[in-house]
Every structure is written in structure tokens, then in C-alpha cells.
Design an enzyme around this catalytic site. Structure first.
Site, PDB file in Angstrom:
ATOM      1  CD  GLN A   1      42.250  47.947  37.891  1.00  0.00           C
ATOM      2  OE1 GLN A   1      41.357  47.144  38.079  1.00  0.00           O
ATOM      3  NE2 GLN A   1      43.337  47.614  37.216  1.00  0.00           N
TER       4      GLN A   1
ATOM      5  CG  PHE B   1      42.400  41.904  41.945  1.00  0.00           C
ATOM      6  CD1 PHE B   1      43.689  41.815  42.445  1.00  0.00           C
ATOM      7  CD2 PHE B   1      41.354  42.029  42.848  1.00  0.00           C
ATOM      8  CE1 PHE B   1      43.933  41.836  43.808  1.00  0.00           C
ATOM      9  CE2 PHE B   1      41.576  42.058  44.219  1.00  0.00           C
ATOM     10  CZ  PHE B   1      42.870  41.965  44.699  1.00  0.00           C
TER      11      PHE B   1
ATOM     12  CD  GLU C   1      42.518  47.774  31.928  1.00  0.00           C
ATOM     13  OE1 GLU C   1      42.859  46.704  32.440  1.00  0.00           O
ATOM     14  OE2 GLU C   1      42.984  48.168  30.831  1.00  0.00           O
TER      15      GLU C   1
ATOM     16  NE  ARG D   1      49.134  41.491  28.215  1.00  0.00           N
ATOM     17  CZ  ARG D   1      50.434  41.771  28.409  1.00  0.00           C
ATOM     18  NH1 ARG D   1      51.245  40.850  28.902  1.00  0.00           N
ATOM     19  NH2 ARG D   1      50.920  42.954  28.105  1.00  0.00           N
TER      20      ARG D   1
ATOM     21  NE  ARG E   1      47.965  39.967  40.517  1.00  0.00           N
ATOM     22  CZ  ARG E   1      48.128  39.846  41.826  1.00  0.00           C
ATOM     23  NH1 ARG E   1      47.149  39.395  42.583  1.00  0.00           N
ATOM     24  NH2 ARG E   1      49.265  40.183  42.393  1.00  0.00           N
TER      25      ARG E   1
ATOM     26  CG  PHE F   1      44.732  42.086  29.702  1.00  0.00           C
ATOM     27  CD1 PHE F   1      43.669  42.762  30.278  1.00  0.00           C
ATOM     28  CD2 PHE F   1      45.057  42.389  28.383  1.00  0.00           C
ATOM     29  CE1 PHE F   1      42.960  43.725  29.575  1.00  0.00           C
ATOM     30  CE2 PHE F   1      44.344  43.342  27.662  1.00  0.00           C
ATOM     31  CZ  PHE F   1      43.301  44.014  28.263  1.00  0.00           C
TER      32      PHE F   1
ATOM     33  CB  THR G   1      49.485  44.327  23.349  1.00  0.00           C
ATOM     34  OG1 THR G   1      48.127  44.302  23.779  1.00  0.00           O
ATOM     35  CG2 THR G   1      50.262  43.258  24.085  1.00  0.00           C
TER      36      THR G   1
ATOM     37  CD  GLU H   1      48.892  42.068  34.008  1.00  0.00           C
ATOM     38  OE1 GLU H   1      49.842  42.712  33.517  1.00  0.00           O
ATOM     39  OE2 GLU H   1      47.843  41.839  33.393  1.00  0.00           O
TER      40      GLU H   1
END
Lengths: 786, 493
Positions: free
Chosen positions: A221, A252, A256, A334, A366, A368, A466, A736
Site C-alpha cells: 500500500q 486492509f 501499509e 486514532r 482498517r 487504524f 492525523t 474504513e
């Protein structure tokens, strides 16, 4: 059982919307996924399907058999001697830094000394085929000085080990407010982790070039991070590395930051051997070697009045991060940002710890962290309802953000309180919540073993990274002399339909047929310095960047046409694959050709940066999110109170995607997210033993939902609501938020158990496996399980 | 007489393959040899279905297509079958009806599971000619994991495409396919390799008995749904393989008035309806047994012979007082199924001895049977606990009981103390059930593992006995079942 499926997806015509002036040809159409026809024929290429260059070698990972300790010695001579083995790689073979971390420098490619978790990569075998490589890794001899590992939240608390500093924010004196409240409750609530189980496991192919450069195909990703880390480990400039990703078989969040290590290993193998090298993890290894959704212990206390209205809320989010920081800073932030979900908390404290355990480093998944924080809030809503005897939905209504009570614990204003309330009221009506509540109560009164439960829960999810600087994107658009268009951008396709959405935007901008837009693989050589495709931001960011690029080309084409035909620029219009210039028209292709002859540039790199957002983490002030996406779901379940087995009977979902770019794709995200969330909260259970060995390491032991887990009565609709912020065609992000619609399933299961004894709270943690549910049932019956 | 190559039907012609390692999987053959890359590896243990392909075999004079997991099927096992992969469905630009329905319904997102799903739907499509409901579509898809869509569009695609009579290019070619497949059934023994490393598929029981006596250390493979994992996960060498799938007569199912005799290599799919006729709960158990792919490959005999401590079928068959027949060389013997299981993964089977068949007595008029599978996920999961009960009634009393559980010990095991405690109890007096409910706790000392804790297993075992007694007392199941209520099943019959 009712068999009804309702979908608000029109067959061929655009969605109706309030802006009558909007005439769109592609945007808002339910176009199929751009690779749909290839998917069904098996012709869509994934990394493992790329024709292997001659002489390609295969890599397998040698893993630590212990969870914590020191590597004293490593003998790989037996593996080296196996026919077909070309090389064995260890930390000594790394020319650059032994660091594959996304930020904090604490993830090794291969163990040098300290062992952090069971399964950690110690070495790699490179062989002429995958079978030889996998068998040869078994021959290594490792001497390890090991010690008792930390596995649980409690282990880490006892040792006081964290991967990053604690962090907290809030408003007022929450504990004093709780103490002063008419009623108060406190408890501990556990929320389990989740394995991504992308169907395509981690895989990369590295092809060495000249001057030490390398082309890496990675199922990632985040191609830019792969590029950067390959360069760091190989000690070459970023410009010597190209990372390319056409599609992933699911991501998902699991690809990442944690696709990087495998791409880097393949690149190192290519460097050492001078040959193309491929690394594809076996599914069990993928489970063991890659991180998961963080599991949390949430220590909460709440004060409220007799109506269930919250006066003060304090929660400590204790996240099990695994062995390194990875993305845990942002994930737990988060979770904190969503500890309020949709509820106004006059006095509030949100604290957090990022605990270090000797398990694989937990990572993005997904939502996070958001889902964990929100589920705790929903659990507290249920606790208040059980304590006050009020309907859980009424307790939720009593606490929704509202005018005058519309600031989050981190000080951001919730501007759309009307959206949230309207959406929930709408769903309450359409799901027939009140009548079903009564009907279920009557059923439960006459059914001693089978109990039904109902819950309606809201979702409010902040959209933006963020980490503010990630909120940017680039795109590259070329128009060729035959009128065909080459589209490239920094977003990656993992199945979510990003490529088709961005192509719709570009085709719309040029007024051309979709077939003219050639979607091309994401590559760091075309669009540099990209952010990961994450945080639901793919279409918001890349759609805008592509529109900027296409718009710039279009403006040059308009300027040329206006000049050539001597008409004002306002009289040039792109529509139906033609360009209308005053009273004349010519095809898009003809204008492209004329532009080239007139030396007008038909290529453009577009860039977009999200406006309005600011976040000062030290002071915990600002606006970290551009906007919020909303949704709500109402779930009905039935539970067998003798076994804890259960079924989801019906789910009604109403979800806010703003004005949809593609309603078919969006519905797919909503349904898929809901089912994935349901799996997280019900059957998906990660079990580590005391030595740190993951016992649920494959689909035979780790159970994601199957077709029959989806309710026969599944009603999904889009909530008509234009984004008030200037997003791409006023749409909202959808990747998400739907995960958390499944909180309604968890709460409905608790509701069913609650019917056994309405005077008691339901001691149910997530995931609500049959075992967890039966334990709760037996607790309410006053006879502990066993 | 012996053949030294496998032969299978592909694209309307015979393909012969020889010289392969016995442990070569069909998936590796497809991806590495044929370079057909549409079929994906998702888990390499037969659980996700991304590698699903269809095998066509002649049954009842026509070609029947069944889905199988290519990742754990040995290449040799396709001998005599037609092999169909996802690349074979479309004709030019024209998608197959199941493919077209998947696109129209937005049934793919990341697309990685999609080829396997298309192949499961292809097999379902060829079952056609019946009204398909959501439950049947779910059953057909239980072995295909999708992580993106939430399945709703896939099930809709199945309902769209698989309800009508099949009419694709495979249907049109069926006469030629039947001819081709019939010609492949040559009745010759198959032996590829040498004494040190071979893939063998004897065509008769005598050949099998002789070969196995000669190579008692060879691995017997029936469906390979378990042995396949020894290869893909355990990295087993698996140098000597005797595949039972071609042994004539070993898959015969004999259905008489008082018993059902199931040949050892009859697949779960083949035995399904016969077992369901014995009792609705047995049918429900089979419906939830593995997945369509596993039921098409896995065999009743294999499920017993591999000695799984759970073995969903074994507890039910023990409760029904089944017997098995074993053969070694020319000698055969019969023993009660329950005494076959000695200890964890250890059975009463001599070197060179193989399982011939299992005989299941049918229920008599005054006998009541109940079976319950309890698993973390409802479908396509291995039981945390599996309980089977046969009560012999004397009016409103339990005259005697046979009870067996899986997942509660190292082997599928009888609940002898509980059975004694049940003798003579009244169905109308639940207060008298207490001693039997307590006895379960003495019969079993289950373990904690990743599927469930010991405490859960013990509680569930007790609760299942309570449920079985309640259902027997009331004669109803609609207030005690989530799905699979016997009333609905019997109404549907």
C-alpha cells in the site's frame, strides 16, 4: 426467515441528487471495478503471476524459535550445502542499515543480537525454487539465550515496557465529574486483535538492473516507503529504486508498513546474487511474521445522571503494540480520537499506553485504532443502559453530539451534528427498531434457550491522516496524439475501487469515454514521494490530484482552441468525446493532435494537499480531520444460550458517503467493511500461548466470516448528504468507517445475553466467540462455566 | 499391464504426465508447469478456496463437475478426470454465465479469491436445473473465503447464474467428454517411479493389498485433504504414495434395510445423501462437514483412518454402533469403530493393513438420534466439541443410551458413565437428569486449546446432553436450534 436484499444502487442511471444543475457522465455511475472482467477470468496479474525473468531465484525466511532473548550463534552451513541453494542471507550481508521500520528505527531486517518475537526473521535462504528454499531454512542451527517473554498487556505493565511514550488529552476534570455524578460505573473491557487475512499473502519480486539499481514489484500500500527502505538497506540513493504495484489481492492496512520487509529481502537477495529474486510468504508464515490489529484493554469509568446522560468519562487505552513502534503511535492516537465515538462528554480524560510485548509488531488495520476506541464507547453506552434500565438506543440519543455540546475531547468542533442525528433517526424508522424491540422481548419471554438481541449503533469517523504531512497526493496524466489518456497517481489499488473512481474523475474532466483512459500501475518513477494508500483517503487525495492534472491539460487545450478558432475560452466545452468551440466542434482526438502540432504540452503532474487541517499533538489542539463520515447500523441476532453459538438474522445499514463517486463501489465497501468488522468482533480470535507462539496461524484455525455468516436479510442504503467540505465531487471517504458498523452486532449479542437477567451487566469482551458468549450467559445465570 | 503415466482430459484431449515427484500438488503443476496462473494459492491448506478448480468425472452416464482445492490435491489424483480451470470458461470475449453474473453483481473487489469462487460457481452451475436458494448458494461457497465483498454480491451472482439448466460449451461437449473419460478408465494399475519414490494407484483391491504389503511404509492417500497439509505445511518428503482413488469397488455404498455400508473411498459428497436418510442430524452434520471442496475430495474412510481426535463423523458413527472392516494381504477383520481409536493419532491398524469400509446400523423405531457440532464459526470449521447421542426408548423412559463426543479427549470417545446414569430415567422429569449431566464431567477431561477452553468444552458437553434430552422429551427442535431444525429439514424432504 425473510430473504430480502435491498440495495440502493440504480441499474444504469445516475443517483438522484439535489443539485439539478449537475450533469455528469461517469461520476456517480455504478461502474464495475476496472479489473472485474479480468478477475473473473483469472487474467488479472498479481505479483506471483508476473512472468518470471530467466534465472529467477526464490527466497524463504528463517525464523526465531524463541520470543525473547539473544542470538548467540547461527549456523546455516547445512542449508548452504543443499543443492539448489544459491545464497543464505544474514545481517552481515546488509550493505546499508539493518532497519526496515517505517519511522522509529526499531525493526530489523534480520536479527543481529536481540530477539523480539517468536518467528522474527533471522536469515533467508535463496534457492532455485521455492520448495528447496523452504526446506533448507529448516536446517539452520541457532543457539539462543532466551528469557520469559512478555505476551499480554499485564506482562508489559508488570515490566513497564512500552514502544512509545504514554499520551493523554481531555477536557476538565473527568474524575471529579464522575465522582460528582448521580450514578457512576467502572470496568475493564478487552477488545481483541485481528489478522488481515488479505487473500493474496505478502509477496515481492526484485529485478536487479545496472549500476546497482533495482526494480521492485511489491504488493504494498506504500510504494514510496518500499522504495525508501530498499535504498536505506542497500545503501543506494532513492533514485536507484523503482517500486511498482499494479494491484494487491487485499491490503486492509496489513501492507501499509509491513509489506516493506519482504520487498527489501527480495531486493537484498537480488543484490547479493545478481539475479531476479522473489519472496512469497507461505500463509502460516504470513500470519506469524506480520502484525495485526492491536488488541486493547480499556479501563473505563463513567459518571451519568438518571437519564443516562454522561457527566464525565475517563478511559485508559492500553494497547498491545508488539515488539516495535511500527505505526502504533498513530494507531493508538486514532483510538484516542475515537474514544468519544459520537457522544458529547462534558468532562473527559483519554489516556493511553503503547505497551511492548514479545509478539509480532501490531500494525495498521482498517480503522487504524478507531474501532477499538469506539467499541469501548459503545460498551459503556450499554453499561449505562443496563444500569439505568433504559433502552440502549435512548441512552445513545441522550449523549449524541448536539449544538452546545459539539466539541470532541481533543477540541475539534463537530460541525455536522444534524447529519448524525438525522441519519440515526432515519435508520431507527426504516429498521422498525421500536416495534422489533417489543417483538423480541415477547419472543425472549417465551423462549428459554434461544434468545434474540437487537442493537442500533452509530459511527462517526474522522477523515484525514492525523500525521498532517501525509495529506497530499500526486498524479500524472498524459494525453496522447490519438486522444487516448494515460492515468497514473500515487494511490494503490487493493480492491477498493480507487483506480476506477479516479479514472471516472479524469474521463469526466475531459468529457471522454472511460475506454480512452488507460489506468496504469502505481510506480514511484511516475509519481514520487507519495503517502500510503490508507486512512480512507485514496479517492479524496488522488481523485483531486488527478483532477488537477487533467484540469491543467484541459485548460491548455481550451486556450489553444479558443485562440485557433478565435472564440472566448468560455465557449469551449468538452463533452461526449468532442470539443465544442463556439459553433464548431471537433473530436477530442483532433484537438489533441492540433495541440501537439502547436507545441502545447499535453502532460501534467497534479498535486493536491488537503486544506484546513492542523494538529498540534503536544498541545492536543487543532483540527486533525478535514471532516467526519457518518453511518449507523441496526443488527438483530439470535443466541443459543446452551452453547453460545449465534446467527446474525438481519442487518440494516444507513451510511454517509457524501455524494457518491461510484455507488456500486461504495456499497461494496460498506458491506465488505461491515462483514469484516463482524468477523473481528465474533469469530476471529487470535490465540498466543505463553511462549509467544501464535496458535491461530492459518484459516483452519483462524476463522473469518464465510458466506453463511452474512444475514439473509441485509439492507444497505446510502444516506443522501453532500459533503459540506470541498472534496472530490462532494463525496466522502468510505474505506474504513463501515468496519465500525459491526459494533451493532457485538452490542446485539450482548443484548441477547442481557435478556437472561436484565438486572445484571453482561460481562462480554470482544471477540464474542461462542465461548465468550456462553461464559457471559452462565455468569448471568449465576453459575460459572466449567 | 501397469501404466507409468497419469492421463487426464483437458481442453477436449488427453494429457499424459509422468516423472513427477509424488508429492507434487495440482496447484504447483498448474502454476509452475502449465504456467496457468489464474488459479491462486491463498492458504495452501484447503481452507480458503482461492485454488479451486473443477474435476469432471462420469457418474450416472454424464459428466459431473465437482470443485476441489488444487493446493492440497496431488497431481496424480486427477488421473482419469477432466481438469477445468478458470481460464477455460470464457470463449473469446464471451464470459461464462457465472463470470458474467459476477461482473454484473460487482462480485469482485481485490479479485484474488475470485477465480476460486468462479470455479465453485461453475460446479454449482452444472448442478443446475433446480431452484437455488440462498442456503444452497451459501453451502456451495462455504469453502471460498472472500475478505473484501461481504459475499452478498457473490451469492446474488450465484442465484442469478446457477438456477437454470446448464448450457455452456462444456454441456455441448459433454458427449465427447463422456467418451474421452470412459476411454481413460482402463482398469490398469498405475505406478510412476521406482521402489524408493513412487506414486501408485492400484486399480483393484488385490493389487492394493499386494502393493501395500510390499510397501507397508508407503502413505495411503484417499482424498488427501489431510495428507496434503503434511506436504504444504509439514514439508513432508512423501516419497511413496499409494492413492486409493482408482481401486475398483472401494467406493461402493450399499444401502440395505438395516444398515448402510460405506466403502472407504466414498467421498463425503457421495455418502452425504445416504447418511442424511439415516437421520436428519446426520445430514446436517454432513452439510457442515468441511466445504464443498473438502466433501468432494475427502472420504469417509479417510476421515476415520487418520484418527483425528475430533473427526466430525466418528462420534456420530460410534453413537450409531458402527463397525469397520480392515484388510491386510488376504486377511480381513471386523471391529467396532470405537475400539479402532486407541490414543491420540494412534489407531488399531497394523502395518500394511487398510480400511475397507464402515457399516452404519440404521435407527430402529424406538431409537432417537441427535448430533450437534459446536464450532467457533458456524460453517467450514472444525468442532470445538461434537456430541452424538442415540437413545433407545421404552415409552417415556430412556432404556439405554450410546453417547460419543469428539474434541473432548485425544480420540473420539464414548461417555460410558453418562450412558449408565441415563438408563431408566424419565424424559418427563428433568430433575432426574442431574446425575447424568454430572456424569459427563467424569467421562471427559478435555484440554484447553486455540479452539476452546476445557471449561467451555465441559459446559457445552453437559448442555448438549440437556438439549438432546429436552428435544427427545418434547419431540421438537424448533426452540433449541439456530438453524438446521429437524422440522424444517423434514418439511423440505
Amino acid at each position: 426467515m425473510n430473504e430480502r436484499i435491498k440495495m440502493d444502487v440504480p441499474a444504469a442511471s445516475p443517483l438522484r441528487h439535489d443539485d439539478a444543475a449537475e450533469t455528469l457522465r461517469h461520476v456517480r455511475q455504478p461502474l464495475p471495478h476496472d479489473s472485474g472482467r479480468k478477475h473473473v477470468q483469472g487474467t488479472a496479474q498479481y505479483i506471483d503471476d508476473i512472468r518470471e525473468p530467466e534465472g529467477t531465484l526464490h527466497v524463504a525466511i528463517g525464523q526465531s524459535p524463541k520470543a525473547r532473548g539473544r542470538l548467540i550463534s547461527l549456523d546455516v552451513s547445512a542449508g548452504r550445502a543443499v543443492p539448489g541453494v544459491v545464497a543464505v542471507l544474514t545481517a552481515d550481508d546488509i550493505p546499508g542499515k539493518n532497519d526496515v521500520s517505517p519511522a522509529f528505527g526499531d525493526d530489523r531486517l534480520f536479527v543481529e543480537d536481540v530477539i523480539d518475537f517468536l518467528g522474527q526473521a533471522v536469515f533467508a535462504v535463496v534457492a532455485t525454487n521455492r520448495d528447496v528454499a523452504r526446506r533448507a531454512v529448516k536446517l539452520a542451527v541457532m543457539e539462543i539465550e532466551h528469557e520469559r517473554p512478555s505476551i499480554t498487556v499485564e506482562d508489559a505493565l508488570e515490566r513497564g515496557e512500552t514502544v512509545l511514550p504514554d499520551y493523554a488529552f481531555g477536557r476538565g476534570d473527568a474524575n471529579a465529574a464522575i465522582a460528582a455524578s448521580p450514578r457512576s460505573l467502572a470496568g475493564q473491557f478487552r477488545v481483541g486483535g485481528q489478522e488481515h487475512f488479505y487473500l493474496e499473502g505478502q509477496v515481492a519480486l526484485a529485478i536487479p538492473g545496472e549500476d546497482g539499481d533495482v526494480h521492485v514489484y511489491s504488493s504494498t500500500q506504500h510504494p514510496s516507503e518500499v522504495q525508501h527502505v530498499v535504498a536505506r538497506v542497500l545503501d543506494i540513493p532513492d533514485s536507484y529504486v523503482v517500486c511498482e504495484t499494479r494491484r494487491m489481492g487485499g491490503g486492509f492496512g496489513g501492507k501499509e508498513s509491513q509489506a516493506t520487509q519482504w520487498a527489501v529481502t527480495a531486493a537484498l537477495a537480488a543484490r547479493v546474487t545478481g539475479r531476479p529474486c522473489k519472496l512469497r510468504l507461505d500463509r502460516d508464515d504470513d500470519f506469524i511474521l506480520t502484525g495485526k490489529r492491536h488488541d486493547f484493554r480499556c479501563d473505563w469509568s463513567v459518571g451519568f445522571d438518571e437519564d443516562g446522560r454522561i457527566q464525565g468519562y475517563a478511559v485508559e487505552l492500553l494497547a498491545r503494540c508488539g515488539c516495535s513502534a511500527d505505526l502504533s503511535g498513530g494507531v493508538v492516537d486514532r483510538a484516542m480520537f475515537h474514544a468519544d465515538n459520537a457522544y458529547w462528554m462534558p468532562a473527559v480524560h483519554v489516556g493511553s499506553k503503547r505497551l511492548k510485548t514479545n509478539t509480532v509488531s501490531n500494525t495498521a488495520f482498517r480503522g487504524f485504532g478507531g474501532p477499538q476506541g469506539m467499541l469501548a464507547a459503545e460498551h459503556v453506552m450499554d453499561q449505562i443502559a443496563w444500569a439505568t434500565g433504559r433502552d440502549p438506543l435512548d441512552v445513545r440519543y441522550a449523549n449524541f453530539y448536539r449544538p452546545g455540546g459539539n466539541h470532541t475531547p481533543f477540541g475539534m468542533e463537530v460541525e455536522e451534528t444534524d447529519t448524525l442525528l438525522g441519519l440515526v433517526q432515519n435508520l431507527e424508522r426504516s429498521s422498525d427498531y421500536r416495534a422489533r424491540r417489543q417483538e423480541i422481548a415477547a419472543f425472549n419471554a417465551s423462549s428459554p434457550i434461544m434468545k434474540r438481541g437487537l442493537a442500533l449503533t452509530p459511527v462517526k469517523f474522522g477523515i484525514s491522516f492525523t500525521l498532517t504531512h501525509l495529506n497530499q497526493a500526486g498524479a500524472l496524466v498524459h494525453v496522447y496524439q490519438d486522444g487516448s489518456v494515460h492515468l497514473n497517481h500515487g494511490g494503490t489499488e487493493m480492491g477498493q475501487g480507487l483506480y476506477i473512481k479516479v479514472a471516472q474523475v479524469v474521463a469526466e474532466e475531459f468529457g471522454i469515454a472511460m475506454e480512452r483512459v488507460r489506468i496504469t500501475a502505481t510506480t514511484t518513477a511516475k509519481v514520487p514521494n507519495t503517502s500510503p494508500t490508507a486512512a480512507s483517503s485514496g479517492s479524496d487525495l488522488n481523485g483531486m490530484a488527478a483532477r488537477v492534472a487533467a484540469g491543467a491539460i484541459k485548460r491548455r487545450m481550451i486556450a489553444h482552441a479558443a485562440k485557433a478558432y478565435d472564440v472566448p475560452e468560455e465557449q469551449v466545452e468538452f463533452r461526449d468525446d468532442r470539443v465544442f468551440i463556439g459553433n464548431e466542434s471537433l473530436s477530442f482526438t483532433e484537438l489533441a493532435r492540433k495541440c501537439i502540432q502547436a507545441r502545447v504540452a499535453l502532460s501534467e503532474a497534479g498535486h493536491y494537499a488537503t486544506p484546513k487541517i492542523t494538529w498540534n499533538r503536544d498541545k492536543a489542539t487543532g483540527r486533525p480531520f478535514f471532516y467526519f463520515a457518518y453511518g449507523a447500523a441496526c443488527s438483530e441476532v439470535i443466541v443459543d444460550t446452551l452453547t453460545g453459538e449465534n446467527r446474525l438474522l438481519r442487518a440494516d445499514i444507513l451510511h454517509d458517503v457524501g455524494k457518491s463517486l461510484n455507488p456500486a463501489i461504495d456499497i461494496g465497501q460498506i458491506e465488505g467493511g461491515f462483514v469484516q468488522g463482524m468477523g473481528w468482533l465474533t469469530t476471529e480470535e487470535l490465540v498466543f500461548n505463553s511462549e509467544g507462539r501464535l496458535l491461530t496461524h492459518a484459516p483452519s484455525t483462524y476463522k473469518i466470516p464465510v458466506a453463511s455468516d452474512v444475514p439473509a436479510d441485509f439492507r444497505v442504503a446510502l444516506y443522501p448528504n453532500a459533503n459540506r467540505e470541498e472534496t472530490i465531487y462532494r463525496s466522502k471517504a468510505v474505506g474504513e468507517p463501515p468496519i465500525m458498523l459491526a459494533n451493532s452486532v457485538f452490542c446485539a449479542l450482548a443484548d441477547a445475553v442481557h435478556s437472561l437477567d436484565p438486572s445484571k451487566a453482561v460481562p462480554l469482551d470482544a471477540p464474542a466467540t461462542p465461548e465468550a458468549i456462553l461464559r457471559a450467559c452462565e455468569a448471568l445465570r449465576g453459575r460459572p462455566m466449567g | 499391464m501397469t501404466r507409468d503415466a497419469i492421463r487426464f482430459w483437458r481442453h477436449g484431449r488427453v494429457v499424459e504426465v509422468t516423472g513427477f515427484h509424488p508429492r507434487t500438488t495440482l496447484l504447483d503443476y498448474l502454476r509452475l508447469n502449465e504456467r496457468k496462473l489464474g488459479t491462486k494459492e491463498g492458504c495452501a491448506e484447503g481452507d480458503c478456496g482461492a485454488c479451486t478448480v473443477a474435476l469432471g468425472r462420469v457418474r450416472g452416464g454424464r459428466v459431473r463437475y465437482e470443485p476441489v482445492n488444487a493446493c492440497i490435491l496431488l497431481l496424480g489424483q486427477v488421473d482419469g478426470a477432466e481438469l477445468v480451470t478458470v481460464e477455460d470458461l470464457a470463449v473469446g470475449d464471451d464470459l461464462h454465465p457465472v463470470q458474467a453474473a459476477m461482473v454484473a453483481r460487482h462480485g469482485s473487489q481485490c479479485g484474488f479469491c475470485t477465480p476460486g469462487i468462479v470455479m465453485s460457481l461453475f460446479a454449482l452451475y452444472h448442478e443446475g436445473g433446480r431452484p437455488l436458494d440462498r442456503q444452497a448458494a451459501n453451502d456451495a461457497l462455504a469453502g471460498n473465503l472472500c475478505r473484501c465483498t461481504g459475499y452478498r454480491p457473490i451469492v446474488d451472482a450465484a442465484l442469478d447464474a446457477c438456477s437454470a439448466e446448464a448450457g455452456d460449451h462444456f454441456t455441448k461437449a459433454s458427449d465427447a467428454t463422456v467418451q474421452g473419460l470412459t476411454a481413460l478408465a482402463d482398469g490398469r494399475d498405475l505406478f510412476i517411479g521406482d521402489a524408493a519414490r513412487f506414486f501408485a494407484a492400484p486399480a483393484s483391491e488385490d493389487s492394493l493389498a499386494a502393493l501395500y504389503a510390499q510397501h507397508p511404509d508407503a502413505t495411503l492417500v484417499a482424498g488427501c485433504t489431510d495428507v496434503g497439509l503434511w506436504v504444504t505445511k509439514g514439508m513432508a518428503e512423501l516419497d511413496r504414495v499409494i492413492w486409493l482413488g482408482r481401486v475398483a469397488g472401494l467406493d461402493i455404498i450399499e444401502d440395505s434395510d438395516d444398515a448402510l455400508a460405506i466403502g472407504a473411498t466414498a467421498t463425503h459428497a457421495q455418502a452425504y445423501s445416504s447418511l442424511a436418510r439415516i437421520d436428519a442430524d446426520l445430514g446436517e452434520l454432513m452439510r457442515r462437514f468441511g466445504s464443498a471442496q473438502v466433501r468432494a475430495s475427502g472420504t469417509v474412510g479417510g476421515n476415520i483412518a487418520n484418527g483425528s481426535p475430533i473427526g466430525d463423523l466418528a462420534p456420530a458413527l460410534i453413537a450409531l454402533d458402527s463397525t469397520i472392516e480392515l484388510r491386510r494381504g488376504d486377511a480381513t477383520r471386523t471391529l467396532p469403530l470405537e475400539s479402532f481409536f486407541i490414543a491420540y493419532r494412534r489407531q488399531d491398524r497394523q502395518p500394511g493393513e487398510y480400511l475397507r469400509r464402515v457399516t452404519v446400523p440404521k435407527l430402529k423405531a424406538h431409537e432417537v438420534f441427535r448430533a450437534y457440532k459446536v464450532s467457533k464459526r458456524f460453517d467450514e470449521d472444525i468442532s470445538a466439541a461434537m456430541g452424538a447421542f442415540r437413545f433407545t426408548l421404552d415409552g417415556r423412559r430412556v432404556a439405554s443410551a450410546r453417547i460419543a463426543f469428539g474434541g473432548m479427549a485425544g480420540i473420539p470417545k464414548r461417555a460410558t458413565e453418562t450412558e449408565q446414569a441415563l438408563a431408566g430415567i424419565s424424559l418427563d422429569d428433568p430433575s432426574a437428569w442431574g446425575e447424568a449431566l454430572a456424569a459427563i464431567g467424569r467421562d471427559y477431561q478435555p484440554l484447553d486449546d486455540h479452539r476452546a477452553s476445557a471449561a467451555y468444552r465441559s459446559t457445552v458437553a453437559r448442555n448438549l446432553l440437556f438439549k438432546a434430552l429436552s428435544e427427545t422429551a418434547s419431540g421438537r427442535t424448533d426452540a433449541t436450534r439456530l438453524v438446521g431444525g429437524r422440522e424444517a429439514l423434514e418439511a423440505a424432504e
